[in-house]
Every structure is written in structure tokens, then in C-alpha cells.
Enzyme design. Structure first.
Site, PDB file in Angstrom:
ATOM      1  N   ASP A  13     -55.780   9.134   1.554  1.00  0.00           N
ATOM      2  CA  ASP A  13     -55.966   7.912   0.779  1.00  0.00           C
ATOM      3  C   ASP A  13     -57.216   7.998  -0.321  1.00  0.00           C
ATOM      4  O   ASP A  13     -57.831   8.853   0.332  1.00  0.00           O
ATOM      5  CB  ASP A  13     -56.216   6.715   1.828  1.00  0.00           C
ATOM      6  CG  ASP A  13     -56.310   5.587   1.077  1.00  0.00           C
ATOM      7  OD1 ASP A  13     -55.718   5.059   0.113  1.00  0.00           O
ATOM      8  OD2 ASP A  13     -57.311   4.966   1.338  1.00  0.00           O
ATOM      9  N   ASP A  15     -58.747   5.155  -2.356  1.00  0.00           N
ATOM     10  CA  ASP A  15     -59.739   3.881  -2.249  1.00  0.00           C
ATOM     11  C   ASP A  15     -60.254   3.633  -0.802  1.00  0.00           C
ATOM     12  O   ASP A  15     -59.534   3.202   0.006  1.00  0.00           O
ATOM     13  CB  ASP A  15     -59.291   2.838  -3.033  1.00  0.00           C
ATOM     14  CG  ASP A  15     -58.929   3.062  -4.641  1.00  0.00           C
ATOM     15  OD1 ASP A  15     -59.620   4.120  -5.157  1.00  0.00           O
ATOM     16  OD2 ASP A  15     -57.672   2.472  -5.029  1.00  0.00           O
TER      17      ASP A  15
HETATM   18 MG   LIG Z   1     -57.747   2.702   1.075  1.00  0.00          MG
END
Ligand SMILES: [Mg+2]
Ligand SMILES: [Zn+2]
Length: 201
Positions: A13, A15
Site C-alpha cells: 500500500d 499512503d
Molecule cells: Mg494506507
């Protein structure tokens, strides 16, 4: 034990996992890597484990950032953290009913396809439950790296939780599980067993 073999790829992932979470960020100057991200990626790259990004960017669907701004932010991520072998990005929002926005498995499946590996041989690393659900739905191994923002129940529900990205690299690159390690120590031999654990057949 073969669950512990080296994975086909590690899908991160973006962010809150690779970089600090700045909601709907369209400004490359605000990209800031998470603690240990560069080192963990370097260890995986040295071990020839492909690394990719699987990221929800609903800010595009919401009109809060343009695709071009998103590209600039992603380019900055690669400037700071090095090149990724694949990027799988969902630019939709919950109401669009797409098959890629996490917790749907589409991004994991797409990244695995680009890398020519099975989703089952992938590790998905993320900071929230949506990442872990996407991993599970795709048949991948999910590792949650909680931040201060991660909801407690999502931590409790995660199949596997790591302290930080350095811990993730340790887990992904370890050739043997705890039981195998204990057995090896107790027999005091079998220096070849990590090699067996790492084999691809
Ligand atoms: Mg995230
Ligand atoms: Zn989507």
C-alpha cells in the site's frame, strides 16, 4: 513450512505504509517516506523479490487531485524510494462499484499479473483493514503495519501484524518459520535447511 518460502512479490500500500499519509495529496513536495521504508525495500530488491505498489487514489474520482498530480506524486515516491516493478492504482470511489478499489482484490490480482506471479505467492503490506481484506480476497498473505491511525479492531482482526517495515522485511525474507527454527536449533545441524526453505520447487 513451504508457506515460508520466499514470495513471488511484495505489494505495498502507498499512503500510511510506504509514505506518510497526506489525504488526497497532489503535491510531490509533501511526499515523506515512512520510517525504514527505503531500507526494507533495498533488502527485498537485493534478495531479488519484486516490489510493487497497490494503492487506492479515490481523490481522482472525487476531483480532489488530477491524474497528472497523482503521477507527479508517484514519480516523487520513486525518486525517494527507488523504482517499483509494478504500480496498480485504483482511481475510483466506493460508489463506482469497480473491482479494484481495496478491499476488492483487483489491484493485487493486477499487480501479480504484471509481475507474472500468482497472487497466492504475493505478500500484501498495508496499514488498514482494507489492505488485509484485499490480500485475503486475492489469496495473498497480508501483513498489517499499524500506524496511530489504524483502528484497533482492524489490528485485532489481522492475520499477521508487523511492528514496522523492517519487521516486514525480516518476516518476508526469513527462510524458516519459528517451528523450523526451533527444530534446527534443537538438532544443532541442518545448515542447509534455509536453502531448502528458499527453493522455488
Ligand atoms: Mg494506507
Ligand atoms: Zn477501482
Amino acid at each position: 513450512m513451504f508457506e515460508q518460502r520466499r514470495p513471488g512479490a511484495v505489494l505495498f500500500d502507498r499512503d500510511g505504509t510506504l509514505i506518510k499519509d497526506v489525504p488526497y495529496n497532489g503535491d510531490p513536495a509533501r511526499v515523506e517516506p515512512m520510517q525504514g521504508a527505503l531500507e526494507a525495500l533495498a533488502r527485498l530488491r537485493r534478495a531479488d523479490v519484486p516490489v510493487a505498489v497497490v494503492t487506492n487514489q479515490s481523490g481522482v474520482a472525487k476531483g480532489l487531485l488530477t491524474p497528472d498530480e497523482m503521477d507527479q506524486v508517484n514519480a516523487r515516491v520513486e525518486e525517494l524510494l527507488g523504482p517499483f516493478d509494478a504500480w496498480a492504482i485504483c482511481v475510483h470511489d466506493d460508489c463506482d462499484g469497480c473491482t479494484c478499489r481495496k478491499p476488492a482484490p483487483g489491484l493485487v490480482i493486477r499487480a501479480a499479473a504484471v509481475l507474472d506471479v500468482s497472487p497466492r505467492d504475493c505478500v500484501v503490506v498495508g496499514d488498514i483493514g482494507r489492505d488485509m481484506e484485499a490480500a485475503r480476497a486475492a489469496g495473498a498473505r497480508g501483513i498489517l503495519v499499524p500506524t496511530g491511525e489504524t483502528r484497533r479492531e482492524e489490528i485485532q482482526q489481522a492475520a499477521e501484524v508487523a511492528e514496522d517495515l523492517s519487521d516486514v522485511a525480516d518476516r518476508v525474507l526469513s527462510a524458516v518459520d519459528q517451528a523450523g527454527e526451533a527444530a534446527r536449533v534443537s538438532t544443532g545441524a541442518a545448515v542447509w535447511s534455509p536453502l531448502v526453505g528458499w527453493s522455488r520447487w
